[in-house]
Design a protein around this motif. Sequence first.
Motif, mmCIF file in Angstrom:
data_model
loop_
_atom_site.group_PDB
_atom_site.id
_atom_site.type_symbol
_atom_site.label_atom_id
_atom_site.label_comp_id
_atom_site.label_asym_id
_atom_site.label_seq_id
_atom_site.Cartn_x
_atom_site.Cartn_y
_atom_site.Cartn_z
ATOM 1 N N LEU A 276 0.856 -1.178 0.000
ATOM 2 C CA LEU A 276 0.000 0.000 0.000
ATOM 3 C C LEU A 276 0.898 1.237 0.000
ATOM 4 N N VAL A 277 0.553 2.213 -0.827
ATOM 5 C CA VAL A 277 1.324 3.457 -0.895
ATOM 6 C C VAL A 277 0.757 4.435 0.130
ATOM 7 N N VAL A 278 1.620 4.947 0.994
ATOM 8 C CA VAL A 278 1.200 5.848 2.074
ATOM 9 C C VAL A 278 1.956 7.168 1.976
ATOM 10 N N PRO A 279 1.420 8.236 2.597
ATOM 11 C CA PRO A 279 2.098 9.540 2.523
ATOM 12 C C PRO A 279 3.345 9.581 3.390
ATOM 13 N N PHE A 280 4.115 10.614 3.194
ATOM 14 C CA PHE A 280 5.351 10.814 3.982
ATOM 15 C C PHE A 280 5.020 10.955 5.465
ATOM 16 N N LYS A 281 5.840 10.325 6.282
ATOM 17 C CA LYS A 281 5.719 10.450 7.727
ATOM 18 C C LYS A 281 7.096 10.369 8.326
ATOM 19 N N ARG A 282 7.416 11.240 9.233
ATOM 20 C CA ARG A 282 8.743 11.218 9.869
ATOM 21 C C ARG A 282 8.905 9.985 10.754
#
Length: 282
Positions: A276-282
């Motif tokens: 699954l493609v997920v958004p940027f997260k630190r």
Amino acid sequence: MKLVRYGKPGKEKPGLIDAEGKLRDLSAVIKDLTPDQLGDAALARLRKLKSASLPLVKGTPRLGSPVGGVGKFIAIGLNYADHAAESGLPLPKEPVVFMKASSCVQGPDDPVMLPKGSLKTDWEVELGVVIGTRARYVSQKEALNFVAGYCTVNDISEREYQLERGGTWDKGKGCDTFGPLGPWLVTRDEVPNPQKLGMWLDLNGQRMQTGSTRTMVFGVAKLISYVSQFMTLLPGDVITTGTPPGVGLGMKPPLYLKQGDRMTLGIDGLGEQHQLVVPFKR
């Protein structure tokens, strides 16, 4: 053998997939599946085990990278003629070698994270070669003897970083989560000819890539021999060997990954990945 590492990130245990497709625990035999367990002698000891006597792992735990402690993550570019054509680049006279950061290695079904601000993240199904024995200036004839096994790789690539930001390709290839490996490390005795493997990738249920390792410009043995001239290959090093056509960069207009996309990919005998493609997260 089909060897795996399973469990939470950073706490994976070694295991193997038995003849019935069930996961068996190897924790009482080895601490982990790391470079020191990839040589011929170590693998021979595992091969002698009676899998039915090993503890059966219940449920469906997360699978990590099938090799822990990956050293060098070496990649080969433009190694399929039709992919070079769709990229608008000439066929290389020698293998194109670049590096992926070892910090991008992850499990086969872990989410793929878009880099901060990325607009051109792409997919690439590839055959991964895991080195089992130290190799330096090896001949093409003997090269496959230095292989521990093979695995499926998704060589995730940020095309703007790779092609438009100057310098080498490396900066578009090594972002966090850009190196899913597995699900299994399939030992080389089960892959007698790595140049006869079908491969594919689907995006959101639509087939994007269909290819075969038989159409590589430079075969696996040639690549190992070639790379070993420029750096010593060590147990646990991974070489990912290029992708067939069908990547987002080559489409008209180009198509790139976005949040919520799902990738499914696989190689004959080496298993499937699901991401699954997920958004940027630190």
